[in-house]
Design an enzyme around this catalytic site. Structure first.
Site, short mmCIF file in Angstrom:
data_model
loop_
_atom_site.label_atom_id
_atom_site.label_comp_id
_atom_site.label_asym_id
_atom_site.label_seq_id
_atom_site.Cartn_x
_atom_site.Cartn_y
_atom_site.Cartn_z
N ASP A 1 0.80 -1.22 0.00
CA ASP A 1 0.00 0.00 0.00
C ASP A 1 0.84 1.27 0.00
O ASP A 1 2.06 1.23 0.13
CB ASP A 1 -0.95 0.00 1.21
N ASP B 1 -7.19 -3.34 14.63
CA ASP B 1 -8.57 -3.78 14.38
C ASP B 1 -8.62 -5.00 13.46
O ASP B 1 -9.68 -5.35 12.96
CB ASP B 1 -9.40 -2.63 13.80
N HIS C 1 -6.96 -5.39 10.51
CA HIS C 1 -6.85 -5.18 9.07
C HIS C 1 -5.48 -5.63 8.55
O HIS C 1 -4.48 -5.60 9.27
CB HIS C 1 -7.12 -3.72 8.70
N GLU D 1 -9.58 -2.06 5.69
CA GLU D 1 -10.23 -1.76 6.97
C GLU D 1 -11.43 -2.68 7.21
O GLU D 1 -11.92 -3.35 6.29
CB GLU D 1 -10.69 -0.30 6.97
#
Length: 271
Positions: A67, A136, A138, A143
């Protein structure tokens, strides 16, 4: 999924680097997927050491990063292009033409994402994908709620991710709100995934990823469906794993499988 529990961050980094090294030695033109963030830095330092002290060569390796922030120039100290060169590429013998990091300043981001997918496909896909895991759950910038079949695309970052990244910028207004990311489906196409996790703050989400339900709310959990995943975690991040003792037992007895059993397994696969 193979889960390897080690003592600390240093051991996690070294074990991960060994897997990367062995993959390169087996296939010198390895297509290697890479991640950014604090988790893989130790792995990259160990690869640099292997290159300088053990002559591990990256001349034929081709890399693709997961990314990049949209809007940041390559020279920006918080861009992932800068991060990868500062923490790995500038210290090994990989040719510049073999390095692929998403272009967050591309004129047409959607067109670039399609090109990025095609470049991976042209090389036969990712052989080994290094992954971290977010608080979380990811992977990359996929996400919670991301499609488990998603491909490389533009992704709006969550408030939690933006807040986590704020410490790297002068103020909240400078923190990028969008990123280019490989999709969950893209990551799942890799032949082998190597996920690293460390620290007590990752304990709950690691357990959800490894032992919980497969859900788009914890995108890393989809790795349970992958045919070859190696997860290396330190003691601090492993505290919530219910089957921790079993994972350790498997690691300790990994090379004790009788030769007859291995031969039988090979024959059954041929059938």
């Amino acid at each position: 999924m193979e889960v390897i529990v080690v003592k600390d961050y240093e051991e996690m980094s070294k074990e991960g680097a060994k897997i990367v090294r062995d993959a390169i030695l087996e296939k010198p033109n390895l297509v290697l997927g890479l991640a950014t963030g604090s988790t893989p830095i130790g792995l990259y330092k160990e690869l640099i050491r292997m290159h300088k002290q053990e002559k591990l060569s990256f001349k034929r390796v081709v890399t693709f990063n997961l990314d990049e922030y949209i809007g940041l120039d390559k020279a920006h100290p918080q861009s992932y292009w800068y991060f990868m060169h500062d923490n790995l590429f500038n210290h090994i013998d990989i040719p510049k033409k073999n390095i692929h990091v998403p272009d967050g300043k591309a004129d047409d981001i959607e067109k670039f994402c399609l090109w990025y997918e095609k470049e991976m496909e042209k090389l036969g896909g990712i052989d080994l994908q290094v992954l971290g895991i977010g608080r979380d759950g990811h992977i990359a910038f996929n996400e919670p709620g991301s499609s488990l079949g998603s491909r490389t695309r533009i992704k709006t970052l969550t408030k939690e991710t933006i807040e986590d990244n704020a410490r790297f910028f002068k103020n909240m207004d400078e923190v990028p709100k969008f990123a280019i990311t490989m999709g969950v489906g893209t990551i799942m196409d890799a032949k082998h995934c190597l996920m690293l996790a460390n620290g007590a703050n990752k304990a709950g989400v690691l357990a959800a990823t490894v032992e919980g339900s497969v859900t788009a709310q914890v995108t890393a959990s989809v790795l349970q469906l992958h045919s070859k995943v190696t997860t290396i975690c330190d003691e601090a991040s492993s505290t919530c794993l219910k089957r921790k003792d079993y994972y350790k037992w498997i690691t300790e007895n990994k090379y004790k499988v009788p030769k007859s059993a291995k031969k039988a397994s090979v024959k059954s696969k041929k059938k």
